[in-house]
Write an enzyme that holds these catalytic residues in place. Structure first.
Site, mmCIF file in Angstrom:
data_model
loop_
_atom_site.group_PDB
_atom_site.id
_atom_site.type_symbol
_atom_site.label_atom_id
_atom_site.label_comp_id
_atom_site.label_asym_id
_atom_site.label_seq_id
_atom_site.Cartn_x
_atom_site.Cartn_y
_atom_site.Cartn_z
ATOM 1 N N HIS A 189 0.843 -1.202 -0.166
ATOM 2 C CA HIS A 189 0.035 -0.015 -0.062
ATOM 3 C C HIS A 189 0.912 1.302 -0.018
ATOM 4 C CE1 HIS A 189 -3.864 -2.011 1.827
ATOM 5 N NE2 HIS A 189 -3.368 -2.237 0.455
ATOM 6 N N GLU A 425 9.869 -13.877 -28.638
ATOM 7 C CA GLU A 425 10.889 -13.520 -27.889
ATOM 8 C C GLU A 425 12.159 -14.256 -27.967
ATOM 9 O OE1 GLU A 425 9.585 -12.507 -24.069
ATOM 10 O OE2 GLU A 425 8.564 -14.607 -23.805
ATOM 11 N N ASP A 449 13.710 -9.887 -24.300
ATOM 12 C CA ASP A 449 14.268 -11.399 -24.307
ATOM 13 C C ASP A 449 14.776 -11.683 -25.662
ATOM 14 O OD1 ASP A 449 14.201 -12.497 -21.983
ATOM 15 O OD2 ASP A 449 12.124 -12.385 -21.768
ATOM 16 N N CYS A 496 5.879 -5.273 -27.363
ATOM 17 C CA CYS A 496 5.796 -5.036 -26.141
ATOM 18 C C CYS A 496 6.955 -4.920 -25.195
ATOM 19 C CB CYS A 496 4.849 -5.890 -25.542
ATOM 20 S SG CYS A 496 5.276 -7.565 -25.245
HETATM 21 C C1 PEP Z 1 10.189 -8.972 -23.192
HETATM 22 O O1 PEP Z 1 10.844 -9.870 -23.155
HETATM 23 O O2 PEP Z 1 10.458 -8.133 -24.175
HETATM 24 C C2 PEP Z 1 8.959 -8.761 -22.553
HETATM 25 C C3 PEP Z 1 8.135 -7.783 -22.784
HETATM 26 O O3 PEP Z 1 8.818 -9.631 -21.379
HETATM 27 P P1 PEP Z 1 9.605 -9.596 -20.266
HETATM 28 O O4 PEP Z 1 10.250 -8.440 -20.178
HETATM 29 O O5 PEP Z 1 8.633 -9.518 -18.889
HETATM 30 O O6 PEP Z 1 10.454 -10.698 -20.229
HETATM 31 MG MG MG Z 2 10.244 -11.650 -22.118
#
Ligand code: PEP
Ligand code: MG
Length: 568
Positions: A189, A425, A449, A496
């Site tokens: 929190h 990835e 990754d 992402c």
């Molecule tokens: C990534 O590998 O780019 C990804 C978004 O996953 P994480 O960073 O959670 O491994």
């Molecule tokens: Mg990843």
């Protein structure tokens, strides 16, 4: 100068003087009273409760808090005014003739210990809430509400072992620069409140013997670094950065309501990455087009046992409802690598990043996996949920994982139409993207990754960070291949990983055919502003730059040359 590495839990930069605060030891009389004093002790209780209630009300008015944060304070008020607590404390006063402090101590210690024995993160947080209320009561009885923060001002960096939610309110009032803690995680929190109050926080800092009162500190809570007595040049750089951030944050508010589209009208879907369910509020506050990555493993970590289906269902349902029909990509747990959980079976791996991580873990422990899938399927009816599998390296893995989704649907007798995507990835997935695209509803490239595995460099190893270079042609070719395969098969393609929030790379990603970017909430408006200045036609007409050049410096130069030509 010393640089201490920790964990960033509330982003931002703070520069100031270290003030080491120690958790207060309450020195007061815990004794017995005479029968004639019973009423007086009870009145003292009522007065303390009233003062604290008023304080909480004032906090609620004074601070611009999210609904989530308001709820926390309201919950504290409920505890404070709970008649069960009052009755319990009064009983100790009237029957055992304890004075008020003694009665509070006994009552709260018992309750807090009980919550702790339940060994569940939710109840651990409740224990913190009760501890917080207890301390507020004692502080109020001894008029030392302000005591702990008297030395603080807007040039202070507070350094502490741990912090309670109510103290965050005090720190916000004092406009302190930042907070450095040795304990505390993203979900507590106090940290949630710190984020709402825009106080940069780095946790996991072993500061004893490294930071002294009066030291000059730079807290870079974007990177999780604390600079102790920094060099002049670094200090100047950070002052400049902080000033720029401040201006930026103000001007970015103007584009919250505007779409993420290029100057010539090409729409790019700009989504948010979240790690905890409550972060959906912040994502919606900046008007994200949805959630492109919900890193669900955080629901599994920092606890001794696995979350139940019900617990997960509640978390996914909350995100589904709060996202108001916008898409939410739920990535199934990516446990393993550097994300270990206490309950994780001891696999004794020499190379955890190459070991039982992501979808491999889920396939190895199907009951754990199915519990999560069931919770997602059940929550899907409350919003627009999609499922994505992390660390897919082959088509067989993807099919097996998908089969479990079908199995769960049958078991639940629910036929929710949930789109299922592949996270690209691992290079082997990128190299068979054309095959995976035939069976996936969408792709999302995890560049963090993908880069680590393309160049065989541990993404967290500072000593070889120079090799973790996104300008590497092999890596960029894998992104290109993946985007082309997705576009050929007409499935959405997102990025992402952190590269999606890297301003130098965004034009290139869009040029390569990426239609969606999912970024951390704090970067979202900055990337939106960049997209809105981009000229899509100029970008598509610019000669392809991912070709035969393998020289990293040359690629970097070519990308910046392109970037000079594609903005209005
Ligand atoms: C990534 O590998 O780019 C990804 C978004 O996953 P994480 O960073 O959670 O491994
Ligand atoms: Mg990843």
């Amino acid at each position: 100068m010393e640089i201490i590495k920790g964990v960033e839990v509330s982003l931002g930069i703070g520069i100031g003087t270290a003030v080491l605060l120690e958790a207060q030891e309450h020195v007061f009389d815990m004794g017995l009273i005479d029968k004639s004093e019973i009423e007086n002790e009870q009145n003292r209780y009522h007065q303390a409760v009233e003062i604290i209630s008023k304080n909480i009300d004032n906090n609620l008015i004074a601070f611009d808090m999210s609904d989530e944060d308001k709820d926390i304070f309201e919950a504290h008020k409920l505890i404070l005014t709970d008649p069960v607590i009052k009755d319990g404390v009064f009983l100790l006063i009237s029957e055992k003739l304890y004075n008020l402090e003694f009665a509070l101590h006994i009552y709260f210690e018992k309750t807090i210990n009980y919550f702790k024995t339940l060994e569940n993160e939710f109840y651990a947080e409740r224990a913190n809430d009760y501890k917080d209320i207890y301390e507020r009561l004692i502080n109020s009885l001894h008029n030392n509400n302000q005591l702990i923060t008297d030395d603080l001002d807007d040039m202070s960096v507070v350094v502490m072992d741990d912090i309670s939610p109510s103290l965050i309110g005090e720190l916000a009032k004092k406009k302190v620069q930042a907070l450095v803690l040795s304990k505390g995680n993203k979900t507590s929190h106090a940290i949630i409140l710190a984020r709402a109050a825009n106080i940069p926080v780095v946790t996991g800092i072993a500061f004893v013997g490294k930071i002294a009162n009066g030291d000059e500190l730079i807290v870079d809570a974007n990177k999780g670094e604390v600079f102790v007595n920094p060099d002049k040049q670094i200090l100047q750089n950070y002052y400049d950065l902080k000033q720029k951030d401040k201006h930026d944050a103000e001007s970015l508010k103007n584009i919250i309501g505007l779409p993420a589209e290029t100057s010539d009208g090409k729409t790019i879907h700009l989504l948010a990455n979240i790690g905890m369910p409550e972060e959906i509020n912040a994502a919606m506050d900046v008007n994200a087009d949805g959630v492109g990555l919900f890193r669900t493993e955080f629901l599994y970590m920092e606890r001794d046992n696995l979350p139940t289906e019900e617990e997960q269902f509640e978390a996914y349902k909350l995100v589904a409802i709060k996202s108001k029909g916008k898409p939410v990509v739920i990535r199934t747990m990516d446990i393993g690598g550097d994300k270990m959980a206490k309950w994780y079976p001891h696999l004794n791996e020499k190379n955890p990043y190459l070991g039982c991580r992501g979808i491999r873990f889920s396939l190895k422990y199907p009951e754990i996996f199915k519990t999560q899938i069931r919770a997602i399927i059940r929550a899907a009816k409350y919003g627009n949920l999609l499922i994505m599998f992390p660390l897919i390296s082959s088509i067989e893995e993807f099919r097996k994982a998908k089969d479990y989704v079908e199995e769960c649907k049958k078991e639940l007798k629910l036929a929710e139409l949930i789109k299922i995507g592949t996270m690209i990835e691992i290079p082997s997935a990128a190299l068979i993207a054309d095959q995976l695209a035939k069976e996936s509803d969408f792709f999302s490239i995890g560049t963090n990754d993908l880069l680590q595995y393309s160049v065989a460099v541990d993404r967290n190893n500072e000593s070889i960070a120079e090799y973790y270079n996104p300008y590497n042609m092999a890596f960029l070719r894998l992104i290109k291949m993946t985007a082309e395969a997705a576009n050929r098969h007409n499935i959405p393609i997102a990025v992402c990983g952190e590269l999606a929030a890297n301003e130098s790379f965004v034009p290139l990603l869009i040029k390569l055919g990426v239609q969606e970017l999912s970024v951390n909430v704090q970067s979202l408006l900055r990337i939106k502003r960049l997209i809105r200045k981009l000229n899509y036609q100029a970008l598509t007409e610019y000669p392809q730059i991912i070709g035969d050049i393998a020289d990293v410096a040359k690629i970097k130069e070519n990308i910046s040359l392109m970037n000079e030509k594609v903005f209005d």
